[in-house]
Each structure stands twice: as structure tokens, then as C-alpha cells.
Design an enzyme around this catalytic site. Structure first.
Site, PDB file in Angstrom:
ATOM      1  N   CYS A  16       2.361  -4.357   4.558  1.00  0.00           N
ATOM      2  CA  CYS A  16       2.060  -3.387   3.491  1.00  0.00           C
ATOM      3  C   CYS A  16       3.103  -2.278   3.390  1.00  0.00           C
ATOM      4  O   CYS A  16       3.110  -1.515   2.428  1.00  0.00           O
ATOM      5  CB  CYS A  16       0.688  -2.773   3.714  1.00  0.00           C
ATOM      6  SG  CYS A  16      -0.638  -3.982   3.723  1.00  0.00           S
TER       7      CYS A  16
ATOM      8  N   HIS B  46       0.186   4.451   0.326  1.00  0.00           N
ATOM      9  CA  HIS B  46      -0.316   3.074   0.294  1.00  0.00           C
ATOM     10  C   HIS B  46      -1.809   3.073  -0.028  1.00  0.00           C
ATOM     11  O   HIS B  46      -2.602   3.787   0.602  1.00  0.00           O
ATOM     12  CB  HIS B  46      -0.038   2.410   1.647  1.00  0.00           C
ATOM     13  CG  HIS B  46      -0.640   1.056   1.770  1.00  0.00           C
ATOM     14  ND1 HIS B  46      -0.587   0.113   0.757  1.00  0.00           N
ATOM     15  CD2 HIS B  46      -1.320   0.462   2.793  1.00  0.00           C
ATOM     16  CE1 HIS B  46      -1.195  -0.991   1.148  1.00  0.00           C
ATOM     17  NE2 HIS B  46      -1.661  -0.793   2.373  1.00  0.00           N
TER      18      HIS B  46
ATOM     19  N   ASN C 243      -6.480  -3.192  -2.007  1.00  0.00           N
ATOM     20  CA  ASN C 243      -5.207  -3.111  -1.272  1.00  0.00           C
ATOM     21  C   ASN C 243      -4.340  -4.315  -1.656  1.00  0.00           C
ATOM     22  O   ASN C 243      -4.640  -5.442  -1.273  1.00  0.00           O
ATOM     23  CB  ASN C 243      -5.524  -3.100   0.232  1.00  0.00           C
ATOM     24  CG  ASN C 243      -4.282  -3.048   1.098  1.00  0.00           C
ATOM     25  OD1 ASN C 243      -3.170  -3.245   0.628  1.00  0.00           O
ATOM     26  ND2 ASN C 243      -4.478  -2.795   2.377  1.00  0.00           N
TER      27      ASN C 243
END
Ligand code: UT7
Length: 315
Positions: free
Chosen positions: A113, A241, A271
Site C-alpha cells: 500500500c 493512505h 482500501n
């Protein structure tokens, strides 16, 4: 000092929307649990679309918004851990689909990520040695392909999508001042690869990753500001994020950052891993929230464990 600024962004998500209620029909969960613990209400999940197609469309939009022609691109990087094919890389597929010049540096990179921030820093370094001024930096993941749909504590978190940024390099511009790191000793977040002989499925110790994330985001923000000599009040946007709204809230509170300087879109997308930051940037540009000279602090974190922060200015 030499560095990159942002010229334009694009994004693409699959057509199919899966709501929390849809998930609750398939497993023992509820909209109330998911939205209160994470802030996520729905996510886009690939049907026929592939990760490479999402990246291609996001990159096309970014080029158009940046007003940059494919032949002006010198570097094309795709951050991903779910490429459609291991070889050729998604970046090579983009070279073909977009008509990038054959001497463009094209490769995929995996920092989970955190991938987009790692790729942004890498693009800045590579452009310093390139005869061209522009790079395509893409983050694209089809997380639905690797989540364990029998694990309700992780599968509800993720969604599919791609985001792309066109950045311009000039020797007289300051560096993004990237702060990158890795703790390879941790097994809090894991997915097997093809070499292991196991089916790739994400496994995560959620509560411990949560604590790591809050601490890491706060630390990265402070480090990026210190490294670039930037006052916090001079930063227009903090684009963190998009993993969990509570992580963003807690980290922002620790750093004294108000909601008016945070962009949060995870309620719609969940996500999306390496796509999450450029997808947010693209939406911000679409909504007219990004103006020339705006300073943004970007922070990613994820599997590895990895983390990264950078200061990106709108050109
Ligand atoms: O980019 C990757 C980085 N990853 C992340 O950022 C994830 C970070 N972690 C998190 O976001 C949170 O830890 C989660 C959202 C994953 C979990 O939230 P939590 O507050 O840490 O919950 P928990 O794991 O401690 O579970 C609490 C309870 C448990 O039940 P008991 O043992 O208290 O009876 C779980 O079984 O919630 C239960 N639970 C669920 N209930 C309904 C876990 N998942 C679900 C679910 N629906 N989907």
C-alpha cells in the site's frame, strides 16, 4: 536540489459497486460494524475489468488532464502487488496501450500500500537522469483477487481501483523529500506469492497494524516537514493512505491537522492499496480542489511493513 511537481491525475475503478449490506448477505457482518470501525460503506470490485485496464484508463486521464503527450513521458512506473500478468509488467502494457516511446523506462514495483510514494520517489530519481521531463506514476491494485473472502476481518476492508499522476521534473524545483522505510521482520500483514506454491490470500493482524499505522503516519508527517523545511500551516492538503477513517482521524489529531486539510474518500472505495493516494488526488483535481502552488503531504503505509511520506506541490 531538483525535483518533481504534480501536473495532472486520473483514476479508474470497476463498474461494480459492493455495499456493506451486500457483504452482510454473504457473511456474518453488518453495515453498522464495518462503517463504525472503518468508515467504509462500499467498494468497487472487478468483474470483467483487469488491473491493467484500470491502470491504462487512469493513466490516459492523467495525461489528458496534465496536457502531456505520451511521447513526452520518460519514465512509467506502476506500483502494484496484484498485476494482471507477472510478465510483461503492467508498465509494459501501458507502454503499448498509450503509445509511450520505446526508450521509456517501464517497470512495476511492489511496496504494497506504500507503493505510490515509493514510485514517486523513484520517478524523481530516474527523471534526474532522463532526457525527458515527465513521468507517469501509477498505483493500481485488484485486491479482490487476493483477499480471503472467508476472513470477515480483512475482506471487508479492500476494494479495486487505479490512480495515476503525471509529474514534471525541473532541476530548479525542490525534491519531494521522500521519507521511506521498511521493517521486513514483521509478519503482521502477509500474502503468499506464486513461488510459494500457496494460494495468495491476505492475512493480517488488524489491531496491531492499526497501532503501527497511527504511529507511522504521525511520524512520517513530522519527518517530511522537517526534511523539506516546511511549516505545517503551509501545507494545504494531507493525503493519507485510505485504509481506515479512524487511523486518519487519530493520526491527524496527534499532528494537530484539522479536517479541512484532509481528503478522505474511503467510504466509497475502501482500501485500494497502491491506488489509494493517486485516486484521492485525481478526485481532488476533478472537484477543483487542487490549485497551482498547493503543497500536499502524502503518506502511505502497508505490507512489508513499509511506509513512506513525501511533499508534493501542484505545478
Ligand atoms: O493497507 C493495509 C493496512 N491495514 C490496515 O490499515 C488495517 C488496520 N486495522 C484495522 O483497520 C482494524 O483493526 C480492523 C477494522 C481490521 C478491525 O477493527 P478492530 O477494532 O481492531 O476489531 P477487532 O479485530 O479487535 O475485532 C473486534 C470484534 C471481534 O469480535 P470479538 O472477539 O470481540 O467477539 C471480531 O471477531 O469484531 C469482530 N469482527 C467483526 N464483526 C463484524 C471482526 N470483523 C468483523 C466484521 N463484522 N467484518
Amino acid at each position: 536540489m531538483s525535483g518533481v511537481k504534480l501536473r495532472g491525475c486520473g483514476h479508474c475503478v470497476p463498474a461494480r459497486v459492493v455495499t456493506n449490506d451486500d457483504l452482510a448477505r454473504r457473511m456474518d457482518t453488518s453495515d453498522a460494524w464495518i462503517s463504525s470501525r472503518t468508515g467504509i460503506r462500499s467498494r468497487h470490485i472487478c468483474g470483467e475489468e483487469t488491473q491493467a485496464q484500470l491502470c491504462t484508463e487512469a493513466a490516459r486521464m492523467a495525461l489528458e488532464r496534465a496536457g502531456v503527450r505520451p511521447e513526452e513521458i520518460g519514465v512509467c512506473l506502476v506500483a502494484t502487488m496484484t498485476p494482471e500478468s507477472l510478465m510483461p509488467s503492467t508498465a509494459c502494457a501501458l507502454q503499448k496501450a498509450l503509445g509511450l516511446a520505446q526508450d521509456t523506462v517501464c517497470f512495476d514495483m511492489n511496496a504494497a500500500c506504500t507503493g505510490f510514494v515509493y514510485a514517486l520517489h523513484t520517478a524523481e530519481c530516474l527523471l534526474a537522469a532522463s532526457p525527458r521531463r515527465f513521468a507517469l506514476v501509477v498505483g493500481g491494485d485488484a485486491m479482490s483477487r487476493i483477499v480471503d473472502w472467508s476472513d470477515r476481518s480483512t475482506c471487508i476492508l479492500f476494494g479495486d481501483g487505479a490512480g495515476a499522476a503525471v509529474v514534471e521534473y525541473r532541476p530548479e524545483w525542490p525534491s519531494v523529500g521522500a521519507v521511506l522505510g521498511c521493517d521486513g521482520d514483521s509478519e503482521l500483514l502477509y500474502a503468499a506469492g506464486p513461488g510459494s506454491g500457496k494460494t495468495p490470500r491476505i492475512a493480517m493482524e488488524g489491531t496491531r497494524v492499526f497501532k503501527f499505522a497511527v504511529e507511522t503516519v504521525s511520524r512520517c508527517i513530522a519527518q517530511v516537514l522537517a526534511r523539506t523545511g516546511t511549516a505545517q500551516e503551509d501545507v494545504r492538503w494531507f493525503v493519507l493512505h485510505q485504509a481506515n477513517a479512524r487511523i486518519i482521524d487519530l493520526a491527524a489529531r496527534r499532528c494537530g491537522i484539522g479536517a479541512d486539510r484532509l481528503y478522505v474518500n474511503l467510504s466509497q472505495y475502501g482500501n485500494t492499496s497502491a491506488a489509494s493516494i493517486p485516486l484521492a488526488l485525481s478526485e481532488m483535481q476533478e472537484k477543483g480542489l487542487l490549485h497551482s502552488g498547493d503543497r500536499m503531504v502524502l503518506v502511505g503505509f502497508g505490507g512489508g511493513l513499509t511506509w513512506g511520506g513525501a511533499l508534493l506541490d501542484m505545478a
